[in-house]
Design an enzyme around this catalytic site. Structure first.
Site, PDB file in Angstrom:
ATOM      1  N   LYS A 182       0.858  -1.192   0.000  1.00 48.74           N
ATOM      2  CA  LYS A 182       0.000   0.000   0.000  1.00 48.74           C
ATOM      3  C   LYS A 182       0.889   1.236   0.000  1.00 48.74           C
ATOM      4  CE  LYS A 182      -1.431   2.753   2.759  1.00 48.74           C
ATOM      5  NZ  LYS A 182      -1.360   4.033   2.047  1.00 48.74           N
ATOM      6  N   ALA A 184       1.888   5.334  -0.085  1.00 46.14           N
ATOM      7  CA  ALA A 184       1.359   6.529   0.594  1.00 46.14           C
ATOM      8  C   ALA A 184       0.255   7.149  -0.254  1.00 46.14           C
ATOM      9  CB  ALA A 184       2.481   7.531   0.808  1.00 46.14           C
ATOM     10  N   GLY A 238       7.850   5.013   7.646  1.00 48.42           N
ATOM     11  CA  GLY A 238       6.930   6.112   7.919  1.00 48.42           C
ATOM     12  C   GLY A 238       7.209   6.676   9.295  1.00 48.42           C
ATOM     13  N   GLU A 260      11.246   1.339   9.538  1.00 47.16           N
ATOM     14  CA  GLU A 260      12.146   2.461   9.227  1.00 47.16           C
ATOM     15  C   GLU A 260      11.372   3.724   9.569  1.00 47.16           C
ATOM     16  OE1 GLU A 260      15.199   2.110   8.028  1.00 47.16           O
ATOM     17  OE2 GLU A 260      15.209   0.041   7.340  1.00 47.16           O
ATOM     18  N   LEU A 261      11.684   4.312  10.717  1.00 41.44           N
ATOM     19  CA  LEU A 261      10.799   5.360  11.247  1.00 41.44           C
ATOM     20  C   LEU A 261      11.471   6.734  11.214  1.00 41.44           C
ATOM     21  CD1 LEU A 261       9.423   3.171  14.170  1.00 41.44           C
ATOM     22  CD2 LEU A 261       8.573   3.372  11.830  1.00 41.44           C
ATOM     23  N   CYS A 294      14.104  11.438   5.816  1.00 42.41           N
ATOM     24  CA  CYS A 294      14.215  10.961   7.199  1.00 42.41           C
ATOM     25  C   CYS A 294      15.635  11.093   7.745  1.00 42.41           C
ATOM     26  CB  CYS A 294      13.745   9.522   7.289  1.00 42.41           C
ATOM     27  SG  CYS A 294      14.573   8.479   6.095  1.00 42.41           S
ATOM     28  N   GLU A 395      11.247  15.982  14.172  1.00 43.10           N
ATOM     29  CA  GLU A 395      11.714  16.401  12.857  1.00 43.10           C
ATOM     30  C   GLU A 395      10.776  17.449  12.271  1.00 43.10           C
ATOM     31  OE1 GLU A 395      12.237  12.819  10.429  1.00 43.10           O
ATOM     32  OE2 GLU A 395      10.223  12.202  10.932  1.00 43.10           O
TER      33      GLU A 395
END
Ligand code: NAD
Length: 492
Positions: A182, A184, A238, A260-261, A294, A395
């Site tokens: 899925k 974004a 995300g 992966e944040l 990121c 961030e």
């Protein structure tokens, strides 16, 4: 479809399930907007649980045959996919710029970067082997084999619409997993295009399935995958809050997770640094994708001895960056992804100024003769930043550099690590002993020494602390999609 499909063949606006392009079960759609002016680009299916389940049915049904396909054949499909993506670099780059807003040169570069993962994992697919283990007792044979985990659910963010898809789907397919994905909601068209090119490359039906969903309906789609025991792994890039939610919700079926944040990267300039190189490194690291990356430096620490000179050089470079629509060849900073993103940047800058920061350059939205949309923010440098400011805590995800002044190495290491996040960290120094010390001391998954551009398909990408776990790229990236089976044979 032919192996070199035309734009009309890969420019898709439907879901892809079991080898068929289809609308959402409910026939709902949602709008994909151009962030440059919020105009409508396309409408794509707004899927729900029925579509999510159909995708898992297809992936589950296709798994046994794909897993049994020799790795070399899987690799050949990936190589054809790589060639198809590379052949469409210009058009795909334009599509990325259109729906995501990054300048054209960066859109083209992202296509090459995404393709590099597909090529890398095509090459790694044939090297996923186990070991023969010397047995500690006589009369036994012991060995390990690597096996694909099964159906993988891939959930990606909008900031790198091609690279995030490729970085997850290529290793999954190389490992022998099948995929439900899925993309974004802001940037589904690039993902659909990549899937169409994978179809053209000869991927069997059901091996790769993709469904689109609006922000409102995403939780229902992902919820269906979380609850489905046939989905054995979730690979997510995300925000940290959504990553934590996935970790909690996948506990019932104990899925394997790669998360992966978010990051909050420090960028440290010591007195002994080459400050011209440091300024250039910061420009590359911070202003790529308008600061919506990121691994973007979010806090810039400059030692007192070079602080003023560094700020002067930086402000001159930042003030000269050209803001404009992604489609203009000379734009260096495009629009932010949407109104919410600009509002967050504005909130962070206003909060910093209220707490005593000084705006050296920028510090406002841009509305002039060149840009006409509401989503542009001026490249900004602030001085006098402190840990209490919102932009030090989370961030900003925009073109804003807050500069913190520091005095000692110990002080700056403590500040750099004083965050729940740990994705990337950067520093500039010419002292070799310090280079080793600081690289050791930074609590991040990725460290850049005298370098602003770190990501590469051959290197492991991922974080520590609340920036998540799992690694993408490198040989470790394949292991995340496999488990290790140990086999022990005794005497007959
Ligand atoms: P996001 O978490 O809002 O969305 C990411 C994906 O999760 C999207 O596909 C979205 O539809 C989906 N999602 C949103 N809410 C959900 C829910 N309740 N349940 C299930 N899925 C849900 O993040 P974003 O705004 O798209 O991306 C920006 C974030 O991603 C930043 O925090 C950035 O640092 C991070 N990021 C991390 C990396 C990395 O490699 N560590 C790379 C790029 C971006």
């Amino acid at each position: 479809m032919t192996q070199n499909p035309s734009r009309a063949q890969w420019m898709r606006t439907q879901n892809f399930i079991a080898g068929r392009w289809c609308d959402a079960d409910r026939q709902d759609v949602f709008a994909v907007l151009n962030p440059a002016d919020d105009s409508l680009i396309a409408q794509v299916p707004d899927s729900g649980p029925a579509d999510a389940a159909a995708a898992v049915d297809a992936a589950h049904a296709a798994f046994a045959a794909w897993r049994a396909t020799p790795a070399k054949q899987r690799a050949q499909v990936l190589k054809r996919w790589f060639a198809a993506i590379t052949a469409q670099q210009e058009e795909l780059g334009r599509l990325i710029s259109l729906e995501q807003g990054k300048p054209l040169a960066e859109g083209r570069a992202e296509v090459a970067y995404a393709a590099s993962y597909v090529e890398w994992f095509a090459e790694e697919a044939v090297r996923a082997h186990g070991d023969v283990i010397p047995a500690p007792v006589t009369g036994r044979r012991m060995w390990t084999v690597k096996e694909p985990v099964g159906v993988v659910a891939v959930i990606t963010p909008w900031n790198f619409p091609a690279a995030m898809i490729a970085r997850k789907i290529a290793p999954a397919l190389a490992a022998g997993c099948t995929v439900v994905g899925k993309p974004a909601e802001d940037t589904p068209l690039t993902a659909l295009a990549l899937v169409a090119l994978a179809e053209a490359a000869g991927l069997p039906p059901g091996v790769l399935n993709i469904v689109c969903a609006s922000r409102e309906h995403t939780p229902a789609v992902i919820g269906a995958w979380l609850a489905d025991a046939r989905v054995r792994k979730i690979s997510f890039t995300g925000s940290t809050p959504v990553g934590k939610l996935l970790a909690r919700e996948s506990a019932a079926t104990l899925k394997k997770l790669s998360l992966e944040l978010g990051g909050n990267a420090p960028f440290i300039v010591f007195d002994d640094a080459d400050i011209h190189a440091a300024v250039e490194g910061l420009i590359v690291a911070k202003f790529r994708n308008g600061g919506q990356t990121c691994v973007c430096p979010n806090r810039v620490y400059v030692q007192a001895g070079v602080h003023d000179r560094f700020v002067e050089l930086l402000a001159a470079r930042v003030g000269a960056l050209k803001v404009g629509p992604a489609q203009r060849e000379d734009s260096q900073i495009g629009p932010m992804i949407n109104a919410r993103a600009v509002e967050k940047i504005e909130r962070h800058v206003d909060d910093a100024v209220r707490h005593g920061a000084r705006v050296v350059v920028g510090g406002r939205r841009v509305r002039d003769g060149v840009v006409h949309g509401p989503n542009y923010y001026a490249p900004t440098v602030l001085t006098g930043a402190t840990p209490a400011m919102a932009l030090a805590q989370e961030e900003t995800f925009g073109p804003v550099v807050p500069v913190f002044r520091f005095h000692s190495e110990a002080e700056v290491i403590a500040q750099a690590n004083d965050t729940p996040f740990g994705l990337a960290g950067y520093f500039y120094t010419r002292d070799i002993a310090r280079a080793w010390r600081v690289a050791d001391a930074l609590e991040t998954g990725i460290v850049g020494i005298n370098e602003g551009a770190l990501a590469a398909e051959a290197a492991p990408f991922g974080g520590v602390k609340e920036s998540g776990y799992g690694r993408e790229g490198s040989r470790h990236g394949l292991d995340d999609y496999m488990h290790l089976k140990y086999v022990c044979e005794g005497n007959l």
